[in-house]
Write an enzyme that holds these catalytic residues in place. Structure first.
Site, PDB file in Angstrom:
ATOM      1  N   ASP A   9     -18.752  -7.566  32.802  1.00 42.80           N
ATOM      2  CA  ASP A   9     -17.478  -8.276  32.846  1.00 42.80           C
ATOM      3  C   ASP A   9     -17.551  -9.288  33.995  1.00 42.80           C
ATOM      4  OD1 ASP A   9     -14.646  -8.808  32.632  1.00 42.80           O
ATOM      5  OD2 ASP A   9     -14.400  -7.504  34.385  1.00 42.80           O
ATOM      6  N   ASP A  11     -14.479 -11.107  35.869  1.00 45.06           N
ATOM      7  CA  ASP A  11     -13.461 -11.036  36.927  1.00 45.06           C
ATOM      8  C   ASP A  11     -13.309  -9.617  37.472  1.00 45.06           C
ATOM      9  OD1 ASP A  11     -13.021 -13.737  36.508  1.00 45.06           O
ATOM     10  OD2 ASP A  11     -11.476 -13.376  35.008  1.00 45.06           O
TER      11      ASP A  11
HETATM   12 MG   LIG Z   1     -12.326  -7.736  34.822  1.00 40.58          MG
END
Ligand SMILES: [Mg+2]
Length: 315
Positions: A9, A11
């Site tokens: 992922d 962020d």
């Molecule tokens: Mg995230």
């Protein structure tokens, strides 16, 4: 031949999340990320970022602006000799405001579309691969693709899960610990801390891992990672705790200085304690008193100083 991969992922896993990130200047790597990714890459894992970017469907940024952000992220990582193999993003959202991007997409996590596409493009052995992310939808996407999963739960994010059905194989505090678990579980023998028992909890969802500060770290073989963890520990130390720690040491140092001054005072008067040829008994007697008082004071002050230093070390 299909290769193993760590899907990541973006962020709060690789970079800080200021909300919807729209400015390349706001791209900031999280502590230790470059070291974790380099270790995984050196162990033979492909590195593929999979990120939902519904901000594009909401009209908050364009695909060109997103490319600039990702170029900046790649640039910062490349400064540390880390190269991402691919970045996949999903710009779609069913409640978007930009018509072109307003739809349900099989790419949008928790759907595994981006991972499945990457597995064909690169190609990747999904069963030998991992998904790492901070959100339940990251974990679900990884599980639906057939990968093992590591959930990052940052300090302050330990509340009850919004989706208790989704439980990762492992839960950690940061990407450095995630990399340790992946390397250990994959039996790569990669040197990211041999003898180090990577913290892990079963998928109970109620607990979370201790921070690096509480984690035993033995026989580190990568001094850079060790340094990075120390830096992380210092960052997480509360300012109040830090100033208290310094104040006690300062008091100890002040007592130490007074002890030295008292000792010097006593030593100066020692030559005068003997009765001189002129037979000045009173002066010799007074000098003896001064020496006794000075040496006693020096002893008491030195003990006080040691006490404060000991307290400061135990905190
Ligand atoms: Mg995230």
């Amino acid at each position: 031949m299909a290769e193993k991969c760590v899907f990541l992922d973006r962020d709060k896993t690789i970079i800080e999340d200021p909300g919807y990130l729209t400015d390349p200047d706001a791209v900031k790597l999280l502590p230790g990320v470059e070291l974790a990714l380099r270790s995984l890459s050196q162990a033979g894992f492909k590195l593929v970022v999979v990120t939902n970017q519904s901000g594009i469907a909401r009209g908050m940024l364009t695909e060109d602006a997103l490319d600039e952000i990702h170029n900046e992220m790649r640039r910062q990582l490349s400064e540390h000799d880390v190269e991402l193999d691919a970045i996949y993003y999903c710009p779609y959202h069913p409640e978007g405001t930009v018509e072109k991007y307003t739809r349900v997409s099989a790419d949008s996590k928790p759907s595994p579309g981006m991972l499945l596409r990457a597995s064909k493009d690169l190609p990747i052995d999904l069963n030998g691969s991992w998904m790492v992310g901070d959100s339940p939808r990251d974990i679900e996407a990884g599980q639906r693709a057939g990968c093992r999963t590591v959930r990052i739960r940052h300090k302050g994010d330990e509340g009850p899960d919004e989706d208790e059905d989704v439980q990762a194989d492992f839960t950690v505090r940061n990407l450095v610990d995630a990399a340790r678990i992946i390397l250990r579980e994959s039996g790569t023998g990669a040197a990211v801390g041999k003898g180090y028992e990577a913290p892990a909890v079963p998928a109970a969802g109620t607990g979370y891992l201790p921070t690096g500060a509480e984690t035993p770290v033995n026989n580190m073989t990568d001094s850079q990672i060790f340094g990075e963890i120390l830096r992380h520990i210092r960052r997480t130390r509360t300012p109040e705790g830090g100033s208290e720690f310094s104040a006690i040491r300062l008091i100890g140092a002040i007592f130490q200085i007074f002890a030295i001054v008292a000792l010097a005072w006593g030593l100066i008067y020692i030559p005068g304690v003997t009765v001189t040829a002129e037979g000045n008994f009173n002066e010799a007697y007074n000098n003896q008193i001064v020496v006794h008082v000075a040496l006693l004071s020096a002893t008491v002050l030195q003990l006080a100083s040691l006490t404060f230093f000991t307290i400061s070390k135990q905190r």
